[in-house]
Design a protein around this motif. Sequence first.
Motif, PDB file in Angstrom:
ATOM      1  N   UNK A 126      16.475   2.244   6.720  1.00 24.08           N
ATOM      2  CA  UNK A 126      16.212   1.574   5.443  1.00 24.08           C
ATOM      3  C   UNK A 126      15.308   2.480   4.617  1.00 24.08           C
ATOM      4  N   UNK A 127      15.236   2.193   3.324  1.00 25.11           N
ATOM      5  CA  UNK A 127      14.415   3.036   2.450  1.00 25.11           C
ATOM      6  C   UNK A 127      13.147   2.308   2.008  1.00 25.11           C
ATOM      7  N   UNK A 128      12.784   1.284   2.741  1.00 27.42           N
ATOM      8  CA  UNK A 128      11.603   0.523   2.351  1.00 27.42           C
ATOM      9  C   UNK A 128      10.328   1.184   2.868  1.00 27.42           C
ATOM     10  N   UNK A 129       9.201   0.777   2.304  1.00 25.25           N
ATOM     11  CA  UNK A 129       7.913   1.258   2.775  1.00 25.25           C
ATOM     12  C   UNK A 129       7.345   0.233   3.727  1.00 25.25           C
ATOM     13  N   UNK A 130       7.001   0.661   4.896  1.00 28.60           N
ATOM     14  CA  UNK A 130       6.465  -0.235   5.910  1.00 28.60           C
ATOM     15  C   UNK A 130       5.076   0.298   6.264  1.00 28.60           C
ATOM     16  N   UNK A 131       4.063  -0.354   5.722  1.00 30.07           N
ATOM     17  CA  UNK A 131       2.686   0.097   5.941  1.00 30.07           C
ATOM     18  C   UNK A 131       2.114  -0.661   7.123  1.00 30.07           C
ATOM     19  N   UNK A 132       1.756   0.030   8.148  1.00 31.83           N
ATOM     20  CA  UNK A 132       1.280  -0.666   9.358  1.00 31.83           C
ATOM     21  C   UNK A 132      -0.202  -0.368   9.622  1.00 31.83           C
ATOM     22  N   UNK A 133      -0.782  -1.178  10.452  1.00 28.75           N
ATOM     23  CA  UNK A 133      -2.148  -0.950  10.923  1.00 28.75           C
ATOM     24  C   UNK A 133      -3.210  -1.027   9.843  1.00 28.75           C
ATOM     25  N   UNK A 134      -2.961  -1.832   8.827  1.00 33.12           N
ATOM     26  CA  UNK A 134      -3.910  -1.893   7.706  1.00 33.12           C
ATOM     27  C   UNK A 134      -5.152  -2.703   8.055  1.00 33.12           C
ATOM     28  N   UNK A 135      -6.291  -2.282   7.490  1.00 34.75           N
ATOM     29  CA  UNK A 135      -7.501  -3.095   7.610  1.00 34.75           C
ATOM     30  C   UNK A 135      -7.247  -4.422   6.900  1.00 34.75           C
ATOM     31  N   UNK A 136      -7.673  -5.533   7.507  1.00 33.69           N
ATOM     32  CA  UNK A 136      -7.353  -6.844   6.932  1.00 33.69           C
ATOM     33  C   UNK A 136      -8.312  -7.235   5.810  1.00 33.69           C
ATOM     34  N   UNK A 137      -8.262  -6.503   4.682  1.00 34.27           N
ATOM     35  CA  UNK A 137      -9.086  -6.917   3.543  1.00 34.27           C
ATOM     36  C   UNK A 137      -8.355  -6.638   2.229  1.00 34.27           C
ATOM     37  N   UNK A 138      -8.794  -7.368   1.200  1.00 38.82           N
ATOM     38  CA  UNK A 138      -8.111  -7.316  -0.100  1.00 38.82           C
ATOM     39  C   UNK A 138      -8.112  -5.901  -0.682  1.00 38.82           C
TER      40      UNK A 138
END
Length: 367
Positions: free
Chosen positions: A346-358
């Motif tokens: 797929x050509x989507x962006x999958x951002x993983x492992x992000x810090x859980x804040x706004x």
Amino acid sequence: MPLLDVLRRLGPQPTLQDWPGLINAYRRWLPVSKATPVITLREGATPLIPAPVISERIGRGVKVLLKYDGLNPTGSFKDRGMTMAISKAKEAGSEAVICASTGNTSAAAAAYARRGGMRAFVLIPDGYVAQGKLAQALLYGAEVLAVQGNFDRALAIVRDVADRYPVTLVNSLNPYRLQGQKTAAFEVVDALGEAPDWLCIPVGNAGNISAYWMGFNEYKAAGHSKVLPRMMGFQAAGAAPLVLGHTVDNPDTIATAIRIGNPVNKENALKARNESKGDFMAVTDAEIIEAYKLLGSGEGVFCEPASAASVAGLLKRREEVPQGATVVCVLTGNGLKDPSTAIEHNDSHFHTGLDPDTATVARVMGF
Ligand code: AN7
């Protein structure tokens, strides 16, 4: 509009919930009688979805529609054939059915057989069935036999077993399968008021293209349409016996549903091609994946890779589509059948492992 006629017969104010399944909807076109127990999950009546992005790519006023048979109860067109095959097996007193399958037939056979109180034995090529399909066969309660060989080998074994033992074969060699599947052609004509100019369809064992051709011919003979479509069958390049003109010993493609080297319905498919002035053509795995992604991200329609062969083929032959033509591409199976291919391609962006804040989320969003 026979679809509405069917519903009106059920009462004065029919709703879509009244759809009785394809045997009762198209009963007079099918080899069933009052004695036939109808084993149904209310299959059929799948939508014909306009595809504006693909239409735009073809240009010249061509209108492309997707027959989304992935919305059947087990997620593929196989339910159309299986409601017939299982109902007739039940009528004949059978207690067990068997099939070889690249996945979808096994899911449908399992669901309908169990619903009919029968045992289901399914032979699959070990390691070459998409995860969703295997999950279905198991969950529906089939006895799954994975053999270390391809689909063609599994089918040879199944034919042998059905010859020798008291189990009913429900692959498309069973004539009731194509009888049920022909109803997809009826639905296309019912929805359009006429047959399309082209029908683009993936081809594996070649049952479905044969069934559509039968359906279009029967409807035309009865005066429901004036024309017949050109039947355009598309095979994966690594599994294209009908394009090559000979069997393929080691078929290979990412589209595991059509990883078939020796189609049993070859003669019927050749007849459909010749009589309709259609064609067979191969599409590469890269072309299949391109069409698969375009269907998802362009049209919002998630089909499995084998199904996208119909659209890949149409895009490949786009110059030849007559101006203003209506083209139906058959999407034979649901994309959820094969989640791993979607996650990988797929050509989507999958951002993983992000810090859980706004702040982090906003930054990744580009704000
Ligand atoms: C999604 O399930 O053969 O040319 O064993 O699952 O009628 O064989 C599946 C075939 C196209 C090809 N698209 O149809 C099986 C099996 C999907 C499929 C085909 C299949 P046919």
